[in-house]
Design an enzyme around this catalytic site. Structure first.
Site, PDB file in Angstrom:
ATOM      1  N   THR A 125       1.083  -1.455   0.215  1.00 32.77           N
ATOM      2  CA  THR A 125      -0.203  -0.246   0.126  1.00 32.77           C
ATOM      3  C   THR A 125       0.438   1.264  -0.146  1.00 32.77           C
ATOM      4  OG1 THR A 125      -1.742   0.653   1.474  1.00 32.77           O
ATOM      5  CG2 THR A 125       0.137  -0.439   2.555  1.00 32.77           C
ATOM      6  N   GLU A 127      -0.055   3.855   1.683  1.00 35.40           N
ATOM      7  CA  GLU A 127       0.666   3.948   3.124  1.00 35.40           C
ATOM      8  C   GLU A 127       1.455   4.106   3.682  1.00 35.40           C
ATOM      9  OE1 GLU A 127      -1.886   5.413   5.555  1.00 35.40           O
ATOM     10  OE2 GLU A 127      -3.291   5.796   3.551  1.00 35.40           O
ATOM     11  N   TYR A 149      -0.606   0.146  10.824  1.00 33.83           N
ATOM     12  CA  TYR A 149      -1.005  -0.377   9.521  1.00 33.83           C
ATOM     13  C   TYR A 149      -0.161  -0.487   8.590  1.00 33.83           C
ATOM     14  CZ  TYR A 149      -3.450  -1.553   4.649  1.00 33.83           C
ATOM     15  OH  TYR A 149      -3.853  -1.325   3.953  1.00 33.83           O
ATOM     16  N   LYS A 153       1.744  -3.610   6.472  1.00 39.06           N
ATOM     17  CA  LYS A 153       2.044  -3.995   5.172  1.00 39.06           C
ATOM     18  C   LYS A 153       3.794  -3.780   5.198  1.00 39.06           C
ATOM     19  CE  LYS A 153      -2.026  -4.609   3.712  1.00 39.06           C
ATOM     20  NZ  LYS A 153      -2.567  -5.515   2.538  1.00 39.06           N
TER      21      LYS A 153
HETATM   22  P1  NDP Z   1     -11.135  -4.608   2.385  1.00 38.39           P
HETATM   23  O1  NDP Z   1     -10.871  -4.487   4.067  1.00 38.39           O
HETATM   24  O2  NDP Z   1     -12.797  -4.774   1.981  1.00 38.39           O
HETATM   25  O3  NDP Z   1     -11.343  -6.467   2.611  1.00 38.39           O
HETATM   26  C1  NDP Z   1     -10.226  -6.992   4.051  1.00 38.39           C
HETATM   27  C2  NDP Z   1     -10.679  -8.536   3.691  1.00 38.39           C
HETATM   28  O4  NDP Z   1      -9.929  -8.893   4.233  1.00 38.39           O
HETATM   29  C3  NDP Z   1     -12.008  -8.553   3.637  1.00 38.39           C
HETATM   30  O5  NDP Z   1     -12.495 -10.026   2.910  1.00 38.39           O
HETATM   31  C4  NDP Z   1     -12.115  -9.583   4.941  1.00 38.39           C
HETATM   32  O6  NDP Z   1     -12.859 -10.707   5.374  1.00 38.39           O
HETATM   33  C5  NDP Z   1     -10.579 -10.480   5.252  1.00 38.39           C
HETATM   34  N1  NDP Z   1      -9.695 -10.717   6.661  1.00 38.39           N
HETATM   35  C6  NDP Z   1      -9.836  -9.855   7.159  1.00 38.39           C
HETATM   36  N2  NDP Z   1      -9.091 -10.850   8.654  1.00 38.39           N
HETATM   37  C7  NDP Z   1      -9.108 -11.410   8.136  1.00 38.39           C
HETATM   38  C8  NDP Z   1      -8.548 -13.333   8.281  1.00 38.39           C
HETATM   39  N3  NDP Z   1      -8.030 -13.026   9.372  1.00 38.39           N
HETATM   40  N4  NDP Z   1      -7.946 -13.838   7.560  1.00 38.39           N
HETATM   41  C9  NDP Z   1      -8.538 -14.315   6.617  1.00 38.39           C
HETATM   42  N5  NDP Z   1      -9.582 -13.065   5.573  1.00 38.39           N
HETATM   43  C10 NDP Z   1      -9.850 -11.638   6.286  1.00 38.39           C
HETATM   44  O7  NDP Z   1     -10.471  -4.346   1.494  1.00 38.39           O
HETATM   45  P2  NDP Z   1      -9.582  -3.456   0.667  1.00 38.39           P
HETATM   46  O8  NDP Z   1     -10.708  -4.889  -0.879  1.00 38.39           O
HETATM   47  O9  NDP Z   1      -9.875  -2.909   0.984  1.00 38.39           O
HETATM   48  O10 NDP Z   1      -8.040  -4.188   0.548  1.00 38.39           O
HETATM   49  C11 NDP Z   1      -8.253  -4.758  -0.181  1.00 38.39           C
HETATM   50  C12 NDP Z   1      -6.113  -5.679   0.412  1.00 38.39           C
HETATM   51  O11 NDP Z   1      -5.785  -4.901   0.245  1.00 38.39           O
HETATM   52  C13 NDP Z   1      -5.846  -5.510   1.946  1.00 38.39           C
HETATM   53  O12 NDP Z   1      -4.886  -6.291   2.129  1.00 38.39           O
HETATM   54  C14 NDP Z   1      -5.881  -4.016   2.154  1.00 38.39           C
HETATM   55  O13 NDP Z   1      -5.114  -3.654   3.007  1.00 38.39           O
HETATM   56  C15 NDP Z   1      -4.928  -3.601   0.248  1.00 38.39           C
HETATM   57  N6  NDP Z   1      -5.139  -2.257  -0.029  1.00 38.39           N
HETATM   58  C16 NDP Z   1      -6.047  -1.522   0.231  1.00 38.39           C
HETATM   59  C17 NDP Z   1      -6.137  -0.589  -0.586  1.00 38.39           C
HETATM   60  C18 NDP Z   1      -7.623   0.365  -0.668  1.00 38.39           C
HETATM   61  O14 NDP Z   1      -7.327   1.196  -1.526  1.00 38.39           O
HETATM   62  N7  NDP Z   1      -8.461  -0.526  -1.052  1.00 38.39           N
HETATM   63  C19 NDP Z   1      -4.655   0.366  -0.991  1.00 38.39           C
HETATM   64  C20 NDP Z   1      -3.569  -0.311  -0.834  1.00 38.39           C
HETATM   65  C21 NDP Z   1      -4.128  -2.039  -0.030  1.00 38.39           C
HETATM   66  P3  NDP Z   1     -14.113 -10.216   6.106  1.00 38.39           P
HETATM   67  O15 NDP Z   1     -14.958  -9.902   4.887  1.00 38.39           O
HETATM   68  O16 NDP Z   1     -14.680 -11.463   6.998  1.00 38.39           O
HETATM   69  O17 NDP Z   1     -14.115  -8.884   7.163  1.00 38.39           O
HETATM   70  P1  GDP Z   2      -6.578   5.759   4.190  1.00 34.36           P
HETATM   71  O1  GDP Z   2      -5.423   6.700   2.895  1.00 34.36           O
HETATM   72  O2  GDP Z   2      -6.143   3.833   3.646  1.00 34.36           O
HETATM   73  O3  GDP Z   2      -6.516   5.992   5.537  1.00 34.36           O
HETATM   74  O4  GDP Z   2      -7.908   5.827   4.011  1.00 34.36           O
HETATM   75  P2  GDP Z   2      -9.222   6.185   4.306  1.00 34.36           P
HETATM   76  O5  GDP Z   2     -10.259   6.776   3.657  1.00 34.36           O
HETATM   77  O6  GDP Z   2      -9.752   6.177   6.283  1.00 34.36           O
HETATM   78  O7  GDP Z   2      -8.500   8.261   5.203  1.00 34.36           O
HETATM   79  C1  GDP Z   2      -8.241   8.755   4.340  1.00 34.36           C
HETATM   80  C2  GDP Z   2      -7.452  10.301   4.363  1.00 34.36           C
HETATM   81  O8  GDP Z   2      -8.971  11.260   5.364  1.00 34.36           O
HETATM   82  C3  GDP Z   2      -7.053  10.177   5.992  1.00 34.36           C
HETATM   83  O9  GDP Z   2      -6.322  11.078   6.008  1.00 34.36           O
HETATM   84  C4  GDP Z   2      -7.396  10.636   7.001  1.00 34.36           C
HETATM   85  O10 GDP Z   2      -7.705  11.368   7.537  1.00 34.36           O
HETATM   86  C5  GDP Z   2      -9.246  11.462   6.369  1.00 34.36           C
HETATM   87  N1  GDP Z   2     -10.360  11.672   6.990  1.00 34.36           N
HETATM   88  C6  GDP Z   2     -10.692  13.184   7.078  1.00 34.36           C
HETATM   89  N2  GDP Z   2     -11.457  12.979   7.811  1.00 34.36           N
HETATM   90  C7  GDP Z   2     -11.624  11.388   7.732  1.00 34.36           C
HETATM   91  C8  GDP Z   2     -12.729  10.603   8.504  1.00 34.36           C
HETATM   92  O11 GDP Z   2     -14.022  11.100   9.472  1.00 34.36           O
HETATM   93  N3  GDP Z   2     -12.718   8.834   8.107  1.00 34.36           N
HETATM   94  C9  GDP Z   2     -11.619   8.808   7.583  1.00 34.36           C
HETATM   95  N4  GDP Z   2     -11.830   7.310   7.935  1.00 34.36           N
HETATM   96  N5  GDP Z   2     -10.834   9.014   7.517  1.00 34.36           N
HETATM   97  C10 GDP Z   2     -10.905  10.519   7.382  1.00 34.36           C
END
Ligand code: NDP
Ligand code: GDP
Length: 324
Positions: A125, A127, A149, A153
């Site tokens: 990520t 992040e 987090y 990662k």
């Molecule tokens: P989500 O939070 O939507 O999905 C996370 C998934 O992980 C869910 O299916 C969840 O299951 C599963 N999970 C959590 N804990 C466990 C566990 N202990 N064992 C097995 N499965 C588990 O994330 P996204 O789809 O948005 O992201 C996918 C991946 O990409 C993540 O690793 C995220 O950190 C990474 N990522 C995402 C970005 C984004 O902008 N979306 C950017 C960069 C990286 P359940 O449905 O049961 O909760």
């Molecule tokens: P991230 O980039 O994975 O942390 O994605 P988020 O969507 O959670 O947050 C993106 C940015 O939005 C971060 O800098 C947060 O501090 C900012 N932010 C501002 N207000 C909020 C809020 O109410 N909720 C979340 N989740 N983020 C917020």
């Protein structure tokens, strides 16, 4: 027929990746952790819940991963499972490290045990760049993680590289910048805003409380980004790639566009609430995706305006249905 195995299959990216791979003719397996209620809502939303094979498992339980891999016999593994919400990672740092960090080691170890020829994708990520030292981040930008987090990662990221260098695994890491969709978790700022816009427009809510409006992110559409994951595993050699749009936008500007979609002025509804500020925030992220464009011919195709309109429309429909 090629076979794929996805951890985190029930999440946003897991659902889009499942649909993408099924359309490519893959047989798709995934691990589904035990929960008291079903978690297949996103797979159902995309109409693929009955086409994927769900196996019991959890990334913190290595035996479950070994058994699942033995059953699925995949060519490719996508490790998307994580406690993925930055905000929650200060409240549950140990769980975040265990799932988001050690979870990746468990998957890599299971691959070594079951079949080291399996190609592996790690969901890294932006992040990890955190308090970035360069205004536009590429594969060469130093990392400075700012949350439990991001640290978890980064651990998983280096473990992926180390398993490639130590054991010759075909292990890739996509450094994906924020990507969103109507299936994004409701706690993330983009979805919180589009859901808030829908609630306010339909008279269910009066205001939207947010934290740091100055934060800037490089937001893309999840449906575009899962293709980059697949391209990495089909490449000639394993590597790391930044995946981003190359444009950065503030939370404030995101609000403006989202409220404008329904003819409202964001300033009349958005309130800053310190409750949503983070102990250490990431002020700005903007990705340089030149390498993935040149080497893998990947490029974002959905604009931010299109993405926001798509999310607002889906939330208007959902909130409307909830009220009916
Ligand atoms: P989500 O939070 O939507 O999905 C996370 C998934 O992980 C869910 O299916 C969840 O299951 C599963 N999970 C959590 N804990 C466990 C566990 N202990 N064992 C097995 N499965 C588990 O994330 P996204 O789809 O948005 O992201 C996918 C991946 O990409 C993540 O690793 C995220 O950190 C990474 N990522 C995402 C970005 C984004 O902008 N979306 C950017 C960069 C990286 P359940 O449905 O049961 O909760
Ligand atoms: P991230 O980039 O994975 O942390 O994605 P988020 O969507 O959670 O947050 C993106 C940015 O939005 C971060 O800098 C947060 O501090 C900012 N932010 C501002 N207000 C909020 C809020 O109410 N909720 C979340 N989740 N983020 C917020």
């Amino acid at each position: 027929m090629r076979r794929a195995f996805i951890t985190g299959i029930t999440g946003q990216d897991g659902a889009y990746l499942s649909k993408f791979l099924l359309e490519k003719g893959y047989k798709v397996y995934g691990v589904d952790r035990r929960t008291s209620l079903p978690t297949t809502e996103r797979l159902r939303y995309l109409g693929v819940a009955d086409e994927v094979m769900l196996l019991d498992g959890d990334v913190s339980d290595q035996g479950s991963l070994v058994r699942a891999l033995q059953t699925a016999e995949p060519d490719e593994v996508y490790n998307l499972a994580a406690q993925s919400f930055v905000g929650a990672s200060w409240q549950q740092p140990v769980l975040t490290m265990a799932t988001t960090g050690i979870g990746a080691v468990n998957v890599l170890e299971a691959i070594r045990l079951v079949n080291p020829r399996i190609r592996f994708y790690q969901a890294s990520t932006s992040e990890m760049f955190g308090l970035a030292t360069e205004p536009v981040q590429s594969e060469r930008t130093p990392f400075h993680p700012r949350s439990p987090y991001a640290i978890a990662k980064l651990f998983a990221h280096w473990t992926t590289i180390n398993y490639r260098e130590s054991y010759g695994l075909f292990a890739c890491a996509g450094i994906l910048f924020n990507h969103e969709s109507p299936l994004r978790g409701l706690e993330f700022v983009t979805r919180k805003i589009t859901d808030g816009v829908a609630r306010i427009k339909l008279g269910v809510a009066k205001e939207l409380r947010l934290g740091n409006l100055d934060a800037k992110r490089d937001w893309g559409f999840a449906g575009d980004y899962v293709r980059a994951m697949w391209l990495m595993l089909g490449a000639e050699k394993p590597d790391e790639y930044v995946v981003a749009t190359g444009h950065t936008t503030s939370v404030r500007e995101f609000c403006r566009i989202a409220f404008e979609c329904v003819g409202l002025n964001w300033k009349d509804y958005v309130t800053v609430d310190p409750k949503f500020a983070r102990p250490a925030d990431v002020p700005t992220l903007c990705g340089n995706a030149e390498r993935v464009k040149v080497e893998l011919a990947w490029q974002a195709t959905t604009t931010l305006d299109e993405l926001i309109a798509m999310m607002v429309e889906a939330d208007l429909k959902r909130v409307g249905n909830e009220r009916a």
